[in-house]
Scaffold this motif. Structure first.
Motif, PDB file in Angstrom:
ATOM      1  N   ASP A 258      -7.639 -11.416   1.274  1.00 48.89           N
ATOM      2  CA  ASP A 258      -6.826 -10.495   2.064  1.00 48.89           C
ATOM      3  C   ASP A 258      -5.727 -11.248   2.820  1.00 48.89           C
ATOM      4  O   ASP A 258      -4.646 -10.708   3.056  1.00 48.89           O
ATOM      5  N   LYS A 259      -6.028 -12.502   3.174  1.00 44.74           N
ATOM      6  CA  LYS A 259      -5.008 -13.338   3.823  1.00 44.74           C
ATOM      7  C   LYS A 259      -3.949 -13.781   2.803  1.00 44.74           C
ATOM      8  O   LYS A 259      -2.754 -13.833   3.106  1.00 44.74           O
TER       9      LYS A 259
ATOM     10  N   PRO B  92      -2.760  -9.422   0.266  1.00 48.99           N
ATOM     11  CA  PRO B  92      -3.335  -8.135   0.698  1.00 48.99           C
ATOM     12  C   PRO B  92      -3.183  -7.017  -0.341  1.00 48.99           C
ATOM     13  O   PRO B  92      -4.068  -6.169  -0.464  1.00 48.99           O
ATOM     14  N   GLU B  93      -2.086  -7.057  -1.122  1.00 47.12           N
ATOM     15  CA  GLU B  93      -1.875  -5.997  -2.133  1.00 47.12           C
ATOM     16  C   GLU B  93      -2.955  -6.050  -3.203  1.00 47.12           C
ATOM     17  O   GLU B  93      -3.479  -5.040  -3.646  1.00 47.12           O
TER      18      GLU B  93
ATOM     19  N   LYS C  36      -6.158  -4.605  -1.908  1.00 47.54           N
ATOM     20  CA  LYS C  36      -6.106  -3.145  -1.761  1.00 47.54           C
ATOM     21  C   LYS C  36      -6.166  -2.428  -3.102  1.00 47.54           C
ATOM     22  O   LYS C  36      -6.722  -1.347  -3.209  1.00 47.54           O
TER      23      LYS C  36
ATOM     24  N   SER D  28     -11.784  -3.831  -2.086  1.00 48.51           N
ATOM     25  CA  SER D  28     -11.428  -2.892  -1.014  1.00 48.51           C
ATOM     26  C   SER D  28     -12.666  -2.280  -0.377  1.00 48.51           C
ATOM     27  O   SER D  28     -12.640  -1.873   0.775  1.00 48.51           O
TER      28      SER D  28
ATOM     29  N   LEU E  45     -13.475  -4.463   2.304  1.00 49.70           N
ATOM     30  CA  LEU E  45     -12.422  -4.423   3.313  1.00 49.70           C
ATOM     31  C   LEU E  45     -12.661  -3.298   4.311  1.00 49.70           C
ATOM     32  O   LEU E  45     -12.299  -3.403   5.479  1.00 49.70           O
TER      33      LEU E  45
ATOM     34  N   GLY F  81     -10.124  -1.205   7.093  1.00 51.96           N
ATOM     35  CA  GLY F  81      -9.074  -2.140   7.463  1.00 51.96           C
ATOM     36  C   GLY F  81      -8.866  -2.304   8.958  1.00 51.96           C
ATOM     37  O   GLY F  81      -7.989  -3.027   9.394  1.00 51.96           O
TER      38      GLY F  81
END
Lengths: 180, 194
Positions: A55-56, A59-60, A63, A69, A72, A75
């Motif tokens: 995610d760092k 992020p796309e 997601k 996700s 995640l 969020g």
């Protein structure tokens, strides 16, 4: 005589009786059911850690992938602020505590006498990768499925557990040089 | 007593992480006590030399299962609030086989490898890096295997429901099976020592 006694104090203590250790483990699991309404786990914590790292980086990518996700969440908080992540940090600490009390902390590579260090480490990586993949496919590993689901009489967990033993016994012959 | 406490709102999310850490300590402590920080001890199970994996695992399962059953009978815990992972039979069978093969190649499972890392095993650290790589590989191919992952969906299903046998009777049968297994394991270990 004194010298042997001194030497003995540096020997690691023997492991616990397996049935006593099993009762201890079972009571920890029961406590988790009673306090939290959920069982133990391990592999899930690493899924959260990977998701947090990815995610760092991208992020796309996280997601757009249904697997990541899910870890995640919505969020609003870090994937690392997760129950299993904190539980696994505890597992590291608990292992350290028990190992220290028994004088069993020692740097080294665990293997049988007939295999080199580098092949042992290669096998460790391959085995770990299969474990990680298999655990995700099965929705849990030995802790989350076999132990937790076993105690809950979960159908999928019992099928999983029998297949773990079947797979390991079936493949043990090919790995005998590494261990025995 | 209204258990599970968390589900009845006795404490919030933040405190649940403290509980997680403490329960993890207990989990790791007993794994190490049992000798499960050692790959040689763990894999000896699959050569019939040391059956500790079976003994510890089934003692733990029976202990927690009996505890839950009696707490349920006494009305001290609402069992419907204890989370049950849904069954997806075929992916779980395949996952179990892969995991078993990985166990005897790598020498640990994810939980035991954490304890082994804590007690200084380099191979366990490499194993854990492998676990991370395996999960990453799974995540990357997930879009391709998604249909399989969600196949043979049986929902949340327990053995008593599947077999239509009372919960208490299944508990009793599992205890019998475990005790039979323990007697067999002791016998096998003695035989292998000769």
């Amino acid at each position: 005589m004194n010298q042997t006694e001194n030497e003995n104090t540096f020997q690691p203590k023997p492991y616990s009786n397996p049935y006593l250790a099993g009762i201890g483990l079972g009571l920890v699991l029961l406590l988790s059911f009673v306090i939290m309404g959920r069982g133990l786990g391990a592999s899930g914590a690493f899924s959260s850690a990977i998701t947090a790292a990815l995610d760092k980086l991208s992020p796309e990518h996280v997601k757009s992938n249904e697997f990541y996700s899910e870890y995640l969440g919505d969020g609003t908080k870090s994937p690392l602020k997760d129950w299993l992540v904190f539980e696994v940090i505890g597992v590291f600490a608990g292992g350290l505590l028990s190992g220290a009390l028994a004088g069993r902390i020692k740097k080294g590579i665990e293997k049988g006498p007939r295999v080199s260090n580098s092949s042992r480490l290669l096998f460790a990586f391959i085995g770990g990768a299969l474990m990680g993949f298999g655990a995700k496919l099965a929705r849990g590993c030995t802790s989350g499925q076999a132990l937790t689901g076993g105690a809950l009489l979960n159908v999928g967990s019992w099928a999983f557990m029998m297949c773990v033993f079947a797979g390991a016994y079936a493949f043990a012959y090919f790995m005998r040089r590494q261990w025995q | 007593m209204n258990a599970p406490f968390f589900k009845y709102g006795l404490f919030g999310d933040d405190f649940s992480l403290v509980v997680a850490f403490l329960i993890g300590i207990g989990f790791g402590f007993f794994l190490e006590r049992a000798g499960f920080g050692s790959a040689k001890k763990l894999t000896a199970q699959f050569y019939f030399i040391d059956m500790s994996v079976f003994k510890v695992m089934f003692t733990a399962i029976v202990t927690a299962m009996l505890g839950l059953y009696y707490l349920g009978v006494l009305g001290l815990i609402n069992l419907s609030l204890v989370y049950l992972t849904p069954t997806y039979l075929i992916p779980q069978i395949l996952g179990g086989l892969i995991l078993g093969i990985g166990f005897v190649i790598g020498g640990y499972c994810p939980g035991t490898s954490c304890v082994a890392v804590s007690t200084g095993k380099i191979d366990a650290l490499v194993f854990l890096i492998g676990v991370v790589a395996g999960i990453f590989a799974f995540g990357e191919v997930f879009p391709l295997i998604k249909n399989f992952y969600y196949s043979s969906d049986m929902g949340q299903l327990t053995l008593p429901q599947l077999l239509n046998i009372p919960y208490g009777l299944i508990v009793f049968l599992v205890v019998l099976m475990a005790v039979g297994g323990f007697i067999g394991a002791e016998f096998v270990e003695k035989k292998m020592k000769k």
